[in-house]
Design a protein around this motif. Structure first.
Motif, PDB file in Angstrom:
ATOM      1  N   ARG A 290       0.855  -1.178   0.000  1.00 32.03           N
ATOM      2  CA  ARG A 290       0.000   0.000   0.000  1.00 32.03           C
ATOM      3  C   ARG A 290       0.893   1.230   0.000  1.00 32.03           C
ATOM      4  O   ARG A 290       2.017   1.198   0.494  1.00 32.03           O
ATOM      5  N   ASP A 291       0.371   2.286  -0.586  1.00 24.70           N
ATOM      6  CA  ASP A 291       1.148   3.505  -0.722  1.00 24.70           C
ATOM      7  C   ASP A 291       1.209   4.252   0.600  1.00 24.70           C
ATOM      8  O   ASP A 291       0.247   4.265   1.369  1.00 24.70           O
ATOM      9  N   PHE A 292       2.359   4.890   0.842  1.00 23.50           N
ATOM     10  CA  PHE A 292       2.540   5.684   2.051  1.00 23.50           C
ATOM     11  C   PHE A 292       3.258   6.968   1.671  1.00 23.50           C
ATOM     12  O   PHE A 292       4.357   6.927   1.099  1.00 23.50           O
ATOM     13  N   ASN A 293       2.636   8.106   1.950  1.00 25.53           N
ATOM     14  CA  ASN A 293       3.220   9.431   1.710  1.00 25.53           C
ATOM     15  C   ASN A 293       3.612   9.692   0.260  1.00 25.53           C
ATOM     16  O   ASN A 293       4.495  10.512   0.001  1.00 25.53           O
ATOM     17  N   GLN A 294       3.029   9.006  -0.676  1.00 29.11           N
ATOM     18  CA  GLN A 294       3.337   9.178  -2.105  1.00 29.11           C
ATOM     19  C   GLN A 294       4.840   9.142  -2.373  1.00 29.11           C
ATOM     20  O   GLN A 294       5.348   9.823  -3.258  1.00 29.11           O
ATOM     21  N   ALA A 295       5.542   8.298  -1.594  1.00 31.73           N
ATOM     22  CA  ALA A 295       6.989   8.163  -1.753  1.00 31.73           C
ATOM     23  C   ALA A 295       7.446   6.724  -1.618  1.00 31.73           C
ATOM     24  O   ALA A 295       8.516   6.369  -2.087  1.00 31.73           O
ATOM     25  N   GLU A 296       6.634   5.907  -0.981  1.00 29.92           N
ATOM     26  CA  GLU A 296       7.050   4.535  -0.704  1.00 29.92           C
ATOM     27  C   GLU A 296       5.856   3.600  -0.698  1.00 29.92           C
ATOM     28  O   GLU A 296       4.710   4.025  -0.557  1.00 29.92           O
ATOM     29  N   LYS A 297       6.164   2.328  -0.868  1.00 25.59           N
ATOM     30  CA  LYS A 297       5.175   1.270  -0.697  1.00 25.59           C
ATOM     31  C   LYS A 297       5.565   0.514   0.561  1.00 25.59           C
ATOM     32  O   LYS A 297       6.754   0.260   0.818  1.00 25.59           O
ATOM     33  N   ILE A 298       4.565   0.173   1.374  1.00 29.23           N
ATOM     34  CA  ILE A 298       4.818  -0.546   2.613  1.00 29.23           C
ATOM     35  C   ILE A 298       4.037  -1.851   2.619  1.00 29.23           C
ATOM     36  O   ILE A 298       3.005  -1.968   1.949  1.00 29.23           O
ATOM     37  N   ALA A 299       4.564  -2.824   3.370  1.00 24.31           N
ATOM     38  CA  ALA A 299       3.918  -4.125   3.487  1.00 24.31           C
ATOM     39  C   ALA A 299       4.170  -4.676   4.881  1.00 24.31           C
ATOM     40  O   ALA A 299       5.291  -4.576   5.407  1.00 24.31           O
ATOM     41  N   ASP A 300       3.142  -5.244   5.478  1.00 27.72           N
ATOM     42  CA  ASP A 300       3.289  -5.891   6.780  1.00 27.72           C
ATOM     43  C   ASP A 300       4.047  -7.196   6.604  1.00 27.72           C
ATOM     44  O   ASP A 300       3.800  -7.946   5.653  1.00 27.72           O
ATOM     45  N   LEU A 301       4.967  -7.465   7.530  1.00 27.72           N
ATOM     46  CA  LEU A 301       5.760  -8.691   7.477  1.00 27.72           C
ATOM     47  C   LEU A 301       5.177  -9.746   8.413  1.00 27.72           C
ATOM     48  O   LEU A 301       4.517  -9.407   9.403  1.00 27.72           O
ATOM     49  N   PRO A 302       5.432 -11.028   8.128  1.00 26.04           N
ATOM     50  CA  PRO A 302       4.849 -12.098   8.945  1.00 26.04           C
ATOM     51  C   PRO A 302       5.362 -12.146  10.376  1.00 26.04           C
ATOM     52  O   PRO A 302       4.668 -12.625  11.264  1.00 26.04           O
TER      53      PRO A 302
ATOM     54  N   LEU B 291       7.467  -0.291  -9.101  1.00 26.70           N
ATOM     55  CA  LEU B 291       7.058  -0.204  -7.700  1.00 26.70           C
ATOM     56  C   LEU B 291       5.960   0.830  -7.490  1.00 26.70           C
ATOM     57  O   LEU B 291       5.011   0.588  -6.744  1.00 26.70           O
ATOM     58  N   ALA B 292       6.057   1.965  -8.135  1.00 28.66           N
ATOM     59  CA  ALA B 292       5.114   3.061  -7.924  1.00 28.66           C
ATOM     60  C   ALA B 292       3.663   2.662  -8.194  1.00 28.66           C
ATOM     61  O   ALA B 292       2.749   3.214  -7.583  1.00 28.66           O
ATOM     62  N   THR B 293       3.442   1.693  -9.077  1.00 29.72           N
ATOM     63  CA  THR B 293       2.076   1.298  -9.427  1.00 29.72           C
ATOM     64  C   THR B 293       1.703  -0.104  -8.923  1.00 29.72           C
ATOM     65  O   THR B 293       0.589  -0.558  -9.146  1.00 29.72           O
ATOM     66  N   ALA B 294       2.616  -0.778  -8.239  1.00 37.09           N
ATOM     67  CA  ALA B 294       2.370  -2.155  -7.798  1.00 37.09           C
ATOM     68  C   ALA B 294       1.505  -2.201  -6.541  1.00 37.09           C
ATOM     69  O   ALA B 294       1.566  -1.321  -5.692  1.00 37.09           O
ATOM     70  N   ASP B 295       0.703  -3.267  -6.438  1.00 39.13           N
ATOM     71  CA  ASP B 295      -0.056  -3.495  -5.214  1.00 39.13           C
ATOM     72  C   ASP B 295       0.338  -4.816  -4.567  1.00 39.13           C
ATOM     73  O   ASP B 295      -0.261  -5.232  -3.562  1.00 39.13           O
ATOM     74  N   GLU B 296       1.346  -5.475  -5.140  1.00 37.55           N
ATOM     75  CA  GLU B 296       1.853  -6.724  -4.575  1.00 37.55           C
ATOM     76  C   GLU B 296       3.313  -6.868  -4.977  1.00 37.55           C
ATOM     77  O   GLU B 296       3.731  -6.422  -6.043  1.00 37.55           O
TER      78      GLU B 296
END
Length: 115
Positions: A36-48, A103-108
């Motif tokens: 998911r996008d964060f601050n229009q600068a990075e993508k973040i993902a929760d880790l297991p 990366l900028a347009t990815a959701d996975e």
């Protein structure tokens, strides 16, 4: 360690550093994570699970293409734009040129050891 990212069906080369945090992350590979996008600068993902922060810096000043672990929220952070210094951010590695456009347009993202 060389790794391969898959973003929008495209493979992107990346390199992991040799820190305890990066080695702990690599032990979990392969991983597929929702972004998911964060601050229009990075993508973040929760880790297991939480990663080792042994010997990690107090924070980092990320650049375009950097991959990092944000320890306070247990998340992968992947930068497609520059961002300011963040306490709790631990550098993991860097994507090869060209990966940030995907990366900028990815959701996975799928992260695996490079073949």
């Amino acid at each position: 360690m060389n790794i391969r990212l898959t973003l929008n069906g495209q493979h992107v080369a990346a390199t992991w550093n040799d820190s305890p945090t990066a080695r702990d992350f690599a032990a979990q590979l392969p991983l597929t994570l929702s972004l998911r996008d964060f601050n229009q600068a990075e993508k973040i993902a929760d880790l297991p699970r939480k990663l080792s922060t042994s010997g990690a810096p107090e924070g980092a000043d990320p650049e375009v293409g950097d991959l990092a672990y944000y320890a306070p929220w247990n998340q992968l952070a992947a930068y497609y734009r520059g961002a300011p210094y963040a306490a709790g951010l631990i550098p993991l590695g860097h994507m090869a040129d060209g990966g940030t456009e995907q990366l900028a347009t990815a959701d996975e993202i799928t992260i695996e050891a490079a073949p």
